[in-house]
Design a protein around this motif. Sequence first.
Motif, PDB file in Angstrom:
ATOM      1  N   ARG A  15       0.770  -0.887   0.074  1.00  0.00           N
ATOM      2  CA  ARG A  15      -0.076  -0.028   0.263  1.00  0.00           C
ATOM      3  C   ARG A  15       1.114   1.226  -0.250  1.00  0.00           C
ATOM      4  NH1 ARG A  15      -5.756   1.369   0.687  1.00  0.00           N
ATOM      5  NH2 ARG A  15      -6.142  -0.700   0.871  1.00  0.00           N
ATOM      6  N   ARG A  16       1.849   1.415   0.909  1.00  0.00           N
ATOM      7  CA  ARG A  16       2.615   2.534   0.942  1.00  0.00           C
ATOM      8  C   ARG A  16       2.878   2.792  -0.747  1.00  0.00           C
ATOM      9  NH1 ARG A  16       5.455   5.001   4.388  1.00  0.00           N
ATOM     10  NH2 ARG A  16       4.667   4.408   6.278  1.00  0.00           N
ATOM     11  N   GLN A  17       3.727   2.016  -1.134  1.00  0.00           N
ATOM     12  CA  GLN A  17       4.201   2.054  -2.036  1.00  0.00           C
ATOM     13  C   GLN A  17       3.846   2.699  -3.528  1.00  0.00           C
ATOM     14  OE1 GLN A  17       6.861   2.444  -3.621  1.00  0.00           O
ATOM     15  NE2 GLN A  17       8.030   1.512  -5.730  1.00  0.00           N
ATOM     16  N   LEU A  18       2.220   1.976  -3.647  1.00  0.00           N
ATOM     17  CA  LEU A  18       1.540   2.489  -4.313  1.00  0.00           C
ATOM     18  C   LEU A  18       0.326   3.366  -3.935  1.00  0.00           C
ATOM     19  CD1 LEU A  18      -0.733  -1.213  -4.103  1.00  0.00           C
ATOM     20  CD2 LEU A  18       0.499  -0.036  -5.625  1.00  0.00           C
ATOM     21  N   MET A  19       0.378   4.234  -2.717  1.00  0.00           N
ATOM     22  CA  MET A  19       0.000   5.621  -2.599  1.00  0.00           C
ATOM     23  C   MET A  19       0.837   6.317  -2.725  1.00  0.00           C
ATOM     24  SD  MET A  19      -2.946   5.827  -0.918  1.00  0.00           S
ATOM     25  CE  MET A  19      -2.592   7.879  -0.108  1.00  0.00           C
ATOM     26  N   ASN A  20       2.272   5.998  -2.735  1.00  0.00           N
ATOM     27  CA  ASN A  20       3.164   7.165  -3.553  1.00  0.00           C
ATOM     28  C   ASN A  20       3.417   7.287  -5.075  1.00  0.00           C
ATOM     29  OD1 ASN A  20       5.154   8.326  -1.217  1.00  0.00           O
ATOM     30  ND2 ASN A  20       5.331   6.241  -0.752  1.00  0.00           N
ATOM     31  N   MET A 119       3.740   8.828   2.546  1.00  0.00           N
ATOM     32  CA  MET A 119       4.477   9.338   1.247  1.00  0.00           C
ATOM     33  C   MET A 119       6.038   9.559   1.978  1.00  0.00           C
ATOM     34  SD  MET A 119       2.483  10.707  -0.720  1.00  0.00           S
ATOM     35  CE  MET A 119       1.251   8.896  -0.255  1.00  0.00           C
ATOM     36  N   VAL A 120       6.440   9.359   1.131  1.00  0.00           N
ATOM     37  CA  VAL A 120       7.989   9.586   1.237  1.00  0.00           C
ATOM     38  C   VAL A 120       8.155  10.714   0.226  1.00  0.00           C
ATOM     39  CG1 VAL A 120      10.406   9.086   0.058  1.00  0.00           C
ATOM     40  CG2 VAL A 120       8.246   7.470   0.912  1.00  0.00           C
ATOM     41  N   LEU A 121       8.493  11.856   1.619  1.00  0.00           N
ATOM     42  CA  LEU A 121       9.374  13.039   0.899  1.00  0.00           C
ATOM     43  C   LEU A 121      10.601  13.254   0.266  1.00  0.00           C
ATOM     44  CD1 LEU A 121       7.902  15.064   3.901  1.00  0.00           C
ATOM     45  CD2 LEU A 121       6.584  14.080   1.832  1.00  0.00           C
ATOM     46  N   ASP A 122      10.278  13.773  -0.899  1.00  0.00           N
ATOM     47  CA  ASP A 122      11.177  13.725  -1.791  1.00  0.00           C
ATOM     48  C   ASP A 122      11.038  14.378  -2.889  1.00  0.00           C
ATOM     49  OD1 ASP A 122      10.633  12.394  -4.159  1.00  0.00           O
ATOM     50  OD2 ASP A 122      11.426  10.814  -3.288  1.00  0.00           O
ATOM     51  N   GLU A 123      12.354  15.019  -3.815  1.00  0.00           N
ATOM     52  CA  GLU A 123      13.102  16.097  -4.645  1.00  0.00           C
ATOM     53  C   GLU A 123      10.847  15.317  -5.835  1.00  0.00           C
ATOM     54  OE1 GLU A 123      16.007  16.778  -6.814  1.00  0.00           O
ATOM     55  OE2 GLU A 123      17.433  18.352  -5.088  1.00  0.00           O
ATOM     56  N   SER A 124      10.657  14.561  -5.808  1.00  0.00           N
ATOM     57  CA  SER A 124       9.367  14.629  -6.870  1.00  0.00           C
ATOM     58  C   SER A 124       8.871  15.063  -6.097  1.00  0.00           C
ATOM     59  CB  SER A 124       9.550  12.524  -6.549  1.00  0.00           C
ATOM     60  OG  SER A 124       9.549  12.653  -6.020  1.00  0.00           O
ATOM     61  N   VAL A 125       8.230  15.049  -4.938  1.00  0.00           N
ATOM     62  CA  VAL A 125       6.672  15.599  -4.887  1.00  0.00           C
ATOM     63  C   VAL A 125       6.977  17.086  -3.666  1.00  0.00           C
ATOM     64  CG1 VAL A 125       6.228  12.970  -4.004  1.00  0.00           C
ATOM     65  CG2 VAL A 125       7.803  15.092  -2.688  1.00  0.00           C
ATOM     66  N   THR A 126       7.940  17.898  -4.615  1.00  0.00           N
ATOM     67  CA  THR A 126       7.553  19.573  -3.946  1.00  0.00           C
ATOM     68  C   THR A 126       6.917  19.829  -4.865  1.00  0.00           C
ATOM     69  OG1 THR A 126       9.313  20.217  -6.193  1.00  0.00           O
ATOM     70  CG2 THR A 126      10.505  19.152  -3.603  1.00  0.00           C
ATOM     71  N   MET A 127       6.297  20.876  -4.717  1.00  0.00           N
ATOM     72  CA  MET A 127       5.311  21.823  -5.634  1.00  0.00           C
ATOM     73  C   MET A 127       5.595  22.019  -6.441  1.00  0.00           C
ATOM     74  SD  MET A 127       1.991  22.589  -4.972  1.00  0.00           S
ATOM     75  CE  MET A 127       1.715  22.488  -3.815  1.00  0.00           C
ATOM     76  N   ALA A 128       6.927  22.717  -6.862  1.00  0.00           N
ATOM     77  CA  ALA A 128       7.237  23.342  -8.231  1.00  0.00           C
ATOM     78  C   ALA A 128       7.193  22.065  -9.578  1.00  0.00           C
ATOM     79  CB  ALA A 128       8.688  23.690  -7.577  1.00  0.00           C
ATOM     80  N   PHE A 129       7.787  20.556  -9.054  1.00  0.00           N
ATOM     81  CA  PHE A 129       7.581  19.097  -9.460  1.00  0.00           C
ATOM     82  C   PHE A 129       6.496  18.748  -9.485  1.00  0.00           C
ATOM     83  CE2 PHE A 129       8.433  14.875 -10.143  1.00  0.00           C
ATOM     84  CZ  PHE A 129       9.302  14.733 -11.045  1.00  0.00           C
TER      85      PHE A 129
END
Length: 310
Positions: A15-20, A119-129
């Motif tokens: 589930r965690r991977q799918l949610m991400n 959620m794993v927070l990294d550069e792929s979830v920044t608002m700009a991205f």
Amino acid sequence: MGTAGASTDEVAGERRQLMNVAYRLLGSLAEAEDAVQEAYARWYALPQDRRDVIVSPGAWLTTVTGRICLDVLGSARARRERYVGAWLPDPLPDRAERHLGHGGGPTSPVALTDPADQMVLDESVTMAFLVVLESMTPAERVAFVLHDVFRYPFAEIAGILDRTPAACKQLAASARRRVRGARPPVKAARQAEAVRRVKEAWEAKDIAALVDLLDPAAVMTADGGGLVGTVLRPIEGGARIAQYLVAIADKAVGLELLERSVNGAPGLVARQAGAVATVASFEIADGRVTRIWAVRNPEKLRPWARGWAV
């Protein structure tokens, strides 16, 4: 080898991977959760003998989730055209900060059930991205996110998009060009310093200081969803943004600004009467703010409201 030995816990552990994956594809926690729930519903609707011959339940669930997200993305543009004002992705809180108000740690009941905590927070979830991802076609977004972010092979992505691996590779390359055209992220320490200075100038209602901190061509976009008052169109120009921010401070009695991590990057949370009213993300270039994304839609702020009792 089939899944005869795969336990329910092992399948649920995907589930965690799918949610991400789903959040990065859709930009919405609620839609991501719905997509993952639907994928699991389809898995458990399969006869046991069908499940037993599936080599990798995780790969199967990812493929189904990807297809569901692709369908959602296809209809999202029409729905967002009817959205009141600008649409922005859901802002994500930092898990550790959010649960301070509960008196509990990562094992608290909320932490175990809230989709935001997966959620794993990294550069792929920044608002700009995420905003750049919004500019892509649904197929580009799926190909790029699955390959470049999660390292899925194009052969598997082809099954989701119903295209050849070569075509999926071209889609990802096209999406990659859009990402390269965006501003590169600055170091967290530099962004935190810029955000802190904006906070201080905003609290002081210092228009001149704000103008100095904002790029002359800065753009501020706000998302209220028609549920709260906010500007319906982006505000362009550092001077106009500065005037708007000070006008808000004048009207919002008791407004409290807090420096917090937003989608894994330094941002600001505005509280009024103890409730989270706005979550703001920033893009910084050459020490000045070039973009502000302010989410005010209360439906998108639910993950923030739960853990901010203090």
